[in-house]
Design a protein around this motif. Sequence first.
Motif, PDB file in Angstrom:
ATOM      1  N   LYS A   1      -4.904   7.967 -13.046  1.00  0.00           N
ATOM      2  CA  LYS A   1      -6.318   7.651 -12.798  1.00  0.00           C
ATOM      3  C   LYS A   1      -6.529   6.138 -12.820  1.00  0.00           C
ATOM      4  O   LYS A   1      -7.242   5.581 -11.971  1.00  0.00           O
ATOM      5  CB  LYS A   1      -7.198   8.327 -13.856  1.00  0.00           C
ATOM      6  CG  LYS A   1      -8.685   8.131 -13.642  1.00  0.00           C
ATOM      7  CD  LYS A   1      -9.494   8.827 -14.730  1.00  0.00           C
ATOM      8  CE  LYS A   1     -10.996   8.591 -14.534  1.00  0.00           C
ATOM      9  NZ  LYS A   1     -11.792   9.214 -15.631  1.00  0.00           N
TER      10      LYS A   1
ATOM     11  N   HIS B   1       1.800   2.007  -3.541  1.00  0.00           N
ATOM     12  CA  HIS B   1       0.633   2.488  -4.285  1.00  0.00           C
ATOM     13  C   HIS B   1       0.337   3.940  -3.944  1.00  0.00           C
ATOM     14  O   HIS B   1       0.103   4.783  -4.827  1.00  0.00           O
ATOM     15  CB  HIS B   1      -0.572   1.605  -3.978  1.00  0.00           C
ATOM     16  CG  HIS B   1      -1.761   1.907  -4.838  1.00  0.00           C
ATOM     17  ND1 HIS B   1      -2.766   2.760  -4.433  1.00  0.00           N
ATOM     18  CD2 HIS B   1      -2.094   1.488  -6.079  1.00  0.00           C
ATOM     19  CE1 HIS B   1      -3.670   2.845  -5.381  1.00  0.00           C
ATOM     20  NE2 HIS B   1      -3.296   2.081  -6.392  1.00  0.00           N
TER      21      HIS B   1
ATOM     22  N   GLU C   1       0.834  -1.206   0.000  1.00  0.00           N
ATOM     23  CA  GLU C   1       0.000   0.000   0.000  1.00  0.00           C
ATOM     24  C   GLU C   1       0.868   1.256   0.000  1.00  0.00           C
ATOM     25  O   GLU C   1       0.498   2.277  -0.577  1.00  0.00           O
ATOM     26  CB  GLU C   1      -0.927  -0.003   1.220  1.00  0.00           C
ATOM     27  CG  GLU C   1      -2.108  -0.952   1.107  1.00  0.00           C
ATOM     28  CD  GLU C   1      -3.067  -0.544  -0.002  1.00  0.00           C
ATOM     29  OE1 GLU C   1      -3.294   0.667  -0.180  1.00  0.00           O
ATOM     30  OE2 GLU C   1      -3.554  -1.449  -0.707  1.00  0.00           O
TER      31      GLU C   1
ATOM     32  N   ALA D   1      -5.078   4.700  -9.645  1.00  0.00           N
ATOM     33  CA  ALA D   1      -5.929   4.924  -8.473  1.00  0.00           C
ATOM     34  C   ALA D   1      -7.195   4.074  -8.519  1.00  0.00           C
ATOM     35  O   ALA D   1      -7.670   3.598  -7.484  1.00  0.00           O
ATOM     36  CB  ALA D   1      -6.292   6.403  -8.375  1.00  0.00           C
ATOM     37  N   ASP D   2      -7.743   3.867  -9.721  1.00  0.00           N
ATOM     38  CA  ASP D   2      -8.982   3.099  -9.870  1.00  0.00           C
ATOM     39  C   ASP D   2      -8.968   2.395 -11.222  1.00  0.00           C
ATOM     40  O   ASP D   2      -9.363   2.976 -12.240  1.00  0.00           O
ATOM     41  CB  ASP D   2     -10.193   4.028  -9.770  1.00  0.00           C
ATOM     42  CG  ASP D   2     -11.509   3.268  -9.873  1.00  0.00           C
ATOM     43  OD1 ASP D   2     -11.477   2.012  -9.922  1.00  0.00           O
ATOM     44  OD2 ASP D   2     -12.568   3.920  -9.929  1.00  0.00           O
ATOM     45  N   PRO D   3      -8.522   1.138 -11.277  1.00  0.00           N
ATOM     46  CA  PRO D   3      -8.385   0.430 -12.550  1.00  0.00           C
ATOM     47  C   PRO D   3      -9.684   0.308 -13.338  1.00  0.00           C
ATOM     48  O   PRO D   3      -9.644   0.148 -14.560  1.00  0.00           O
ATOM     49  CB  PRO D   3      -7.878  -0.957 -12.126  1.00  0.00           C
ATOM     50  CG  PRO D   3      -7.252  -0.745 -10.784  1.00  0.00           C
ATOM     51  CD  PRO D   3      -8.045   0.348 -10.134  1.00  0.00           C
ATOM     52  N   LYS D   4     -10.825   0.393 -12.666  1.00  0.00           N
ATOM     53  CA  LYS D   4     -12.106   0.234 -13.362  1.00  0.00           C
ATOM     54  C   LYS D   4     -12.683   1.546 -13.861  1.00  0.00           C
ATOM     55  O   LYS D   4     -13.801   1.590 -14.376  1.00  0.00           O
ATOM     56  CB  LYS D   4     -13.114  -0.442 -12.423  1.00  0.00           C
ATOM     57  CG  LYS D   4     -12.698  -1.861 -12.010  1.00  0.00           C
ATOM     58  CD  LYS D   4     -13.728  -2.480 -11.071  1.00  0.00           C
ATOM     59  CE  LYS D   4     -13.308  -3.883 -10.659  1.00  0.00           C
ATOM     60  NZ  LYS D   4     -14.280  -4.512  -9.725  1.00  0.00           N
ATOM     61  N   SER D   5     -11.920   2.626 -13.725  1.00  0.00           N
ATOM     62  CA  SER D   5     -12.459   3.952 -14.052  1.00  0.00           C
ATOM     63  C   SER D   5     -12.369   4.279 -15.535  1.00  0.00           C
ATOM     64  O   SER D   5     -12.907   5.297 -15.977  1.00  0.00           O
ATOM     65  CB  SER D   5     -11.691   5.026 -13.275  1.00  0.00           C
ATOM     66  OG  SER D   5     -10.317   5.027 -13.654  1.00  0.00           O
ATOM     67  N   THR D   6     -11.733   3.421 -16.344  1.00  0.00           N
ATOM     68  CA  THR D   6     -11.469   3.754 -17.745  1.00  0.00           C
ATOM     69  C   THR D   6     -12.156   2.751 -18.660  1.00  0.00           C
ATOM     70  O   THR D   6     -11.988   1.535 -18.514  1.00  0.00           O
ATOM     71  CB  THR D   6      -9.951   3.745 -18.016  1.00  0.00           C
ATOM     72  OG1 THR D   6      -9.312   4.614 -17.070  1.00  0.00           O
ATOM     73  CG2 THR D   6      -9.641   4.232 -19.418  1.00  0.00           C
TER      74      THR D   6
ATOM     75  N   VAL E   1       0.484   7.173  -6.496  1.00  0.00           N
ATOM     76  CA  VAL E   1      -0.719   7.989  -6.715  1.00  0.00           C
ATOM     77  C   VAL E   1      -0.442   9.449  -6.366  1.00  0.00           C
ATOM     78  O   VAL E   1      -0.945  10.370  -7.010  1.00  0.00           O
ATOM     79  CB  VAL E   1      -1.908   7.437  -5.903  1.00  0.00           C
ATOM     80  CG1 VAL E   1      -3.079   8.412  -5.923  1.00  0.00           C
ATOM     81  CG2 VAL E   1      -2.343   6.085  -6.460  1.00  0.00           C
TER      82      VAL E   1
END
Length: 583
Positions: free
Chosen positions: A142, A80, A77, A145-150, A84
């Motif tokens: 981005k 990460h 963490e 930070a959030d792999p599902k955001s794209t 970020v």
Amino acid sequence: MKKSLILFLLSCCTILFAAVPNPDKIAEEQMRLRPLAPPTTQTSWPREIREQEIRKAQNDPEKAQKLASIEEMRRSEKLHKMLVDFRMDVVKPVPFPEQRADGSFAETTREELLKDGKTEKRLVNETVQRKAYGLLVARVKKILADPKSTDQKTLDQIVSALLYYFDFELRRTGYRWVNSTFVFPNLACLTYFAFLDKMEDVEAGKETAPRWVRLNQLCKEVSLECAYQQTENRPGPVLTLESFRHHGHWVGGNFGYRPLIVTALVNRNPLMLDVAAEVILHSFSVTSNRMQNETFWSEGMTADGAGWGHGRQNYMGGYPSDSLNHGTRLLRFLQGTYWGKEIPREKLDLLVSYAEAALWFNIAPLQMGITLMLPARRAFEYHGDANVDGIARITGIVSSFRSMIPKRHADLRQRVNHYLAVVKGNAPNPVGSRYFWNNDDMVMRRDDYYLGINMTSARTNSCEVPRWASHFTEFLCDGATYIMSRPTTYAFAKGFWDPWAIPGTTTRQGKYKHGGDVWENYTGVHDFAGGIAADGIGVCSFIYEKLPLPFVKEPAVFRVKAQKSYFLFEDGAVMLGAGITDL
């Protein structure tokens, strides 16, 4: 009519679909034209590494322990969060411009940039990349930070662009420096960890899609460029303590901008971590004009409490603080790992002394201090009611490492707490006089005013002058004398000065044309400069004469000589000049 409308709409859809490049095709073509080492879970090495260094790492009895620590760090963490929070040339996301089938963006090719006439031929590749970096870094962060955001379409665009511009970095020729050593290695590291699952599947042979295989290869190859000295292409050795010494490209802030620790994790390279961790500890040391060839770095914190950057010019909030900020942050990150080390007491003392010295260059730390007593390259830029160079970065470093001070050093913690209280306005600023002998600077502070004198000599450099940043900063250290009662005084006044008429300087009067890049800085002809301060009084003097530089075309800068002295009393000052000569 309906049929023609349907055909028109279908053709539009086809055009739109074709506008999204295919990253697999791009990757296949690149792998055919420019093959790279196959993906591996083993250690990857930079070019020019000596065989003896590789053998040393392979025969290291603690190799297994180090590799296990690397695997743990790769998924931590702490890493990460650090990625970020990464900031370099912070940019706001803007819409993607037109993107070609090879992944490149419109208006970022060499031909397009040269056609507009605004880009130097020498720097055109750097400009191509910097434009692309500005479009990509926020999007990669981005995903991190959030792999599902794209969505898939945007992901294809991003991966295609990354493939193109990483490949472009490896095959380009000509001038190389900031992009090759700092910017693109950082982007490569961010990209690798944004797609970490895919990267590890590629290395394990579970993922064979060309886009991911090629991206893995490119991330590793580009990240490793942070270990090179690109402009001079200095042949090895790399990854030794000696390779991070004796040149401005490797020391101070320029060491800090290289993502060595994260690159070591990308490439599972314990030797890179060994060397980087050792260099970080060495960065908490001092240099001086008498000992600069013996000290670990010839830049950084200086023995009088101040700092040097880009040679022997007085920097407090620039290169030295960037290196210390980077070092403190990485030491915190390495805590709890194989490379976690306690900062020795003597190095903590130096860091606290550096922070305390910074207060003398600031009349009100919360308002960013006094730019002109710290003559940075952007000193004459107008920034409203705040100056450019202050001690915000130094304050951040002190706040960060306070928790790293062992409990047994209660006196050091007390000094840190007092420093932070002064910065926050909860304790008074220092009052009295102090002479910075290593930087030829005198400061006299009172409750209601501030007086500072910037001198120079053959032992120090004045302000560097890069044309992209500086505005008539050639005379900022030539006896310049600043008297002020509030921090905004020169933030406004400097915009109305003639650059050859800064208070306290002796220069030729007339129209002066701002010259080109002077990264080496101006230095004095004479050794004589000195001073002494005690309580509220002080005296200093120097012989002013600039050493001619053959590449500076403006002759008005040179061949003026003056002997100057300054006598500072409780409530006044006497300044004398003698032997003022136009040579």
